[in-house]
Scaffold this motif. Sequence first.
Motif, PDB file in Angstrom:
ATOM      1  N   GLY A 193       0.796  -1.225   0.000  1.00 23.70           N
ATOM      2  CA  GLY A 193       0.000   0.000   0.000  1.00 23.70           C
ATOM      3  C   GLY A 193       0.823   1.266   0.000  1.00 23.70           C
TER       4      GLY A 193
ATOM      5  N   GLN B 107      -6.456   1.135   3.865  1.00 23.35           N
ATOM      6  CA  GLN B 107      -6.662   0.980   2.422  1.00 23.35           C
ATOM      7  C   GLN B 107      -7.238  -0.375   2.024  1.00 23.35           C
ATOM      8  N   ASN B 108      -6.880  -1.407   2.761  1.00 22.44           N
ATOM      9  CA  ASN B 108      -7.266  -2.753   2.327  1.00 22.44           C
ATOM     10  C   ASN B 108      -7.430  -3.672   3.539  1.00 22.44           C
TER      11      ASN B 108
END
Length: 199
Positions: A86, A109-110
Amino acid sequence: QRFKEHHRKQVNKLSSDQKSLLHLLDLTSSTNVALNGGPGTGKSVVLLTAVEECFMKCGMLSVIKLSPTNMAANRIEGMTINKFLGIGKNDISTYARNPKDIVQVLMRQNEDLVEQLRTCVKYIFIDEVGMLCAQELQVLNSVLCCIYATHPAEKVRPFGGIKVILVGDVLQVAPVEFQKKQGYYFHSKAFQEGHFVVL
């Protein structure tokens, strides 16, 4: 059933030396693997066959495929190491001192990827490791250890206990920036302490 038949045929095409990688995928072993070889030695075939073996052992979500470059990542239907972490390619040195910051970025982000790492992932394959610098492998190791640690002081196995398989040609010319990032991947502390079997 068709997949199993295809996989059996692929395994039968491998040499005895190449098949040794499949034996090292056993999760009861703490060893990781570095598969070296020049162009035309069948590394890509072995990698894909090993990935299939892992799919059959532990399921599709048990494997993550990475590479230092976009081209190689696309070839194995994976992602670049920087995308996985990321962060941008030029940010690796910034985050190297504090990998916990990368974990925070990943969580924002994830979050699904972090959950997959914690619950499903057993193997990480990294292709074209001749292009992988020591700092990148060290940061990857540190991030995975942070994710798998249940508390800050806990000492976890290298790469958080995930089995890492490195594939590539270490004799290719290294990019200039390797001098700034502590050399080849095998110069890293993560490699030296990672119980790697070199094939």
